[in-house]
Structures are given as structure tokens and as C-alpha cells.
Design an enzyme around this catalytic site. Sequence first.
Site, PDB file in Angstrom:
ATOM      1  NE  ARG A  81       4.363 -18.521  26.079  1.00  0.00           N
ATOM      2  CZ  ARG A  81       3.815 -19.375  25.244  1.00  0.00           C
ATOM      3  NH1 ARG A  81       2.575 -19.196  24.835  1.00  0.00           N
ATOM      4  NH2 ARG A  81       4.511 -20.412  24.797  1.00  0.00           N
ATOM      5  CG  ASP A  84      10.936 -22.535  30.192  1.00  0.00           C
ATOM      6  OD1 ASP A  84      11.877 -21.752  30.392  1.00  0.00           O
ATOM      7  OD2 ASP A  84       9.742 -22.209  30.325  1.00  0.00           O
ATOM      8  CE1 TYR A 106       4.816  -7.056  31.281  1.00  0.00           C
ATOM      9  CE2 TYR A 106       6.025  -7.214  33.340  1.00  0.00           C
ATOM     10  CZ  TYR A 106       5.537  -7.805  32.203  1.00  0.00           C
ATOM     11  OH  TYR A 106       5.745  -9.142  31.974  1.00  0.00           O
TER      12      TYR A 106
END
Length: 413
Positions: free
Chosen positions: A119, A309, A232
Site C-alpha cells: 500500500r 471505504d 504473496y
Amino acid sequence: MPEDPEPHAQRENGTPHALIAGAGIGGLTAALTLAEAGWQVTLADREPRLQEVGAGLQLAPNATRLLGPLGILDALDNLAVEPAALCIRNGETGDRLSRTPLGASAAAQFGAPFLVAHRADLQRALLRRAAANPAITIRLGLALADLRESGEAVTGLFEDGAGAALPIAADLLVAADGLWSRGRRIAGLPGPSRYSGRTAWRTLVPRAQAPIFAREAEVHLWLGAGVHVVHYPVCGGEFVNLVAIIEDEWREEGWSAPGNPDVITSRMRGLAPRLRDLAAAAEHWNRWALLDRPPESRWSRGRMTLLGDAAHPMLPFLAQGASQAIEDAAALAALLPATRDGARIAAALRRYDALRIPRTARIQAEARRQGTIYHLSGLGGRARDAALRLLPGTLLLRRYAWIFAHDARVIGA
Ligand SMILES: Cc1cc2nc3c(=O)[nH]c(=O)nc-3n(C[C@H](O)[C@H](O)[C@H](O)COP(=O)(O)OP(=O)(O)OC[C@H]3O[C@@H](n4cnc5c(N)ncnc54)[C@H](O)[C@@H]3O)c2cc1C
């Protein structure tokens, strides 16, 4: 209360002025898309410094097709990872249940790549583009507290870290202030999101410490009873992003509360030994409570709207949170004419609601359903595993083509 002089100068030259509260993934993307659509943008965030916290995000083709033209994929070139496949395993036995090719085949199928990224890398790339754009002014350390709206303008009332008030007038206000949004309350929508009964625990394991299987450029999903784990590589493969989602009652606000490693390793006790080896390589864990909410019938009021969000918190089981915030930003800019006229702005925002609410509500519902399936135990878990073994991996991608093939800039008649 002194008015902020800078946006006034912008407003006087006739260019419409958008005020965005929240410089997260959605707010930064909206600053870039609105600037490109002819708006002057002021982007304010309550943090005095944008924090380099957080961990991995998945960016599906529906998001990367929008980030490419903004120059963000180039900026992420050595940082984002394009996984070759999504590999699903039974968490307890470690048996592989399905393997869905991603990489070049998914990029060809959807016209844009599947990527995973840290992020902070994505936020930094967006921030650099925004800082270099003369149409965008970034103001840090200003928290949106309230708004005033007249026929002429909307004024965001901000507070700095010392509690001093600063009003900023604009033609449009976008609250992109995340999960615990103040903007929602200002827009007259119900307050805090509801707790889903689950928490996400996440950590970054340096590549050198990670077992070999976890270094592969693949998304790995392990399904267990009441727990699932995703990992990942991120940061160009330098770290493995590891997230374990467990059923839990803890529900504090925030993205990075420290978590006791003993708690999560004990919750992973029944899982496959090599997965536990990966978890044991982690030094620090952070956790956050997973929140959800039923969809709203509107996000916008007058010259104000919501995005990301703040508008539609979603459970992470389809990994669409960031991608949907990016879609919102692209759709908003495609719908809004570069105008200062309040009636035209309000009409465009009504169209934005009509276009985006049904799509994000469908994804919220599908993510909720997926979460239930992931955590099945006993007979239900065995039936899920059998179905996954039988279905060709490619079918999984085709099932979600309505998400991945979407282009949020195309708004129809
Ligand atoms: C620090 C942080 C770490 C995160 N880590 C992860 C992660 O590891 N994995 C993951 O899947 N998701 C993570 N997320 C969430 C993820 O970024 C979002 O779910 C998704 O990208 C949607 O983005 P958004 O722009 O709607 O919200 P966010 O990206 O959450 O951004 C909201 C922004 O609004 C700002 N803000 C809040 N209140 C105000 C206010 N009153 N006035 C002005 N600004 C305000 C916040 O400082 C933040 O910068 C994180 C979010 C944050 C803020």
C-alpha cells in the site's frame, strides 16, 4: 474564523474547485482524475505525514486499467508484482485445491494486469504524481470536521493538529476519509461500520527469511475452519505479505494495532506445518478489525459526495477495497462536468450514486458470501474443497469477469 486564501484565488479564476478530504488510495486517485478533467483540486488529509504503514493490496485489472493512463503503473514498475497464478489450498492438509493462471493470460483476457503491491508503494506513487501536478494542492494535518453549504459553494470546515479551525470553500466536496469516515456523518448517513466478527493479522516477512514456496510470484490462499491465510510477494519480491483472518471479538479502530505473535501462531496451530513455518518467520504482527455495512441508498447530498471505504466499506475476501476506491475516482471524474454550477454538480453526483451504489453493493455482498465459504468446517468445508478440485481454475476468473472486465470510465448514456 479566517478563510483559507489559496482556494479563493483558484475559485476566482473561474476554474471549478474540488476539495477532497482524505489522501488515501481513493482520495489521491480522485485528485488525479479530477485534475485531468479540468478541476483545481485541494487534497487535505488529517495526518501531518502520510504514513508508510499498511501492507499488501491486490490491484485487479478493473483498477490497473485506470491506473495505467495516470502513469501509476510505470511508477510501480519495479515494486508491484504480477503473480503468475492464484493457488488455493486446504489449510490443514496443504493439498492444492485449484490453480488459476493469472499473469499474461489474465492480462490478455481482461486487457490489464493483475498486480499485488505494498500500500505504501502505491500511495507514494500516487502522491508523487499529485505533488507534481500544478492543478493539485496538498494540505496535510487538516481533518475534515464539518461543512457549510450555500447555493454558491460548499465550505469544508477543517481542524489542524492544534484544534484551530480552517474553512476551505469549493464547488465540490468529496469525503474520501476511509473506514471511520467523518464525511459520512456530515452527509447524514449512519455512523460507524459494523464489526464482522473477524480480524485480519498481517505481517511482512523478508524474502531471505521466507520458506522457498512463499517466495514464488503467486497469490496463495489457504482455507481452514474459522481461519484463512493469504500470502504473496510485495516490494519487488523483497518481502512476503502474509495475512491471516481469524474469527475474533477484538474491535479497536485503526490499521496497525500491534498483535501478540503467540496469539496468532496458536490460532494457526491446526494448519499445515509449512504455512506455520512461514508465520513463525514473522517478527511483528499488526491487526485490524474487519468492518462491513449494508449499502446506502445515497452517498451524495448537494455538492458533497463520498468515495472509497467512506462510502462502501467491504470485507477483504474479494480483495476489491482499493480497486473499488480507484473505480469511484474514475467514475466521478467521468461523470462530473467541469462546472461551478451547483445544480449541474448535484445532478452529476446523483448519477454517480445511481451508477456506483449497485455495483459496489453487489461486490460487498459477494465478498461477504466468499468469507463464509472460506471459513467453512466439517461437511461444508469438504464440499467446498471437492467443488474447487473439480472446477477448472480458469472458471474462477470467468465467474468474476463482471468485476475484472469493468471499465469505470464508461458511464453509458
Ligand atoms: C494507514 C492505512 C493502512 C492501511 N493498510 C492496509 C493494508 O495493509 N491492507 C489493506 O487491504 N488495506 C489497508 N488500508 C485500507 C485501504 O487503503 C483501503 O481499504 C482502500 O484502499 C480504500 O481506500 P480509501 O481511499 O477509501 O481509504 P484509505 O486508503 O483508508 O484512506 C483514507 C484517508 O483519509 C484520511 N482521513 C481520515 N479521516 C479524515 C478526516 N476527518 N479528514 C481528512 N482526512 C481524513 C486518512 O488519514 C487516510 O489517509 C489501509 C488504510 C490506511 C489509512
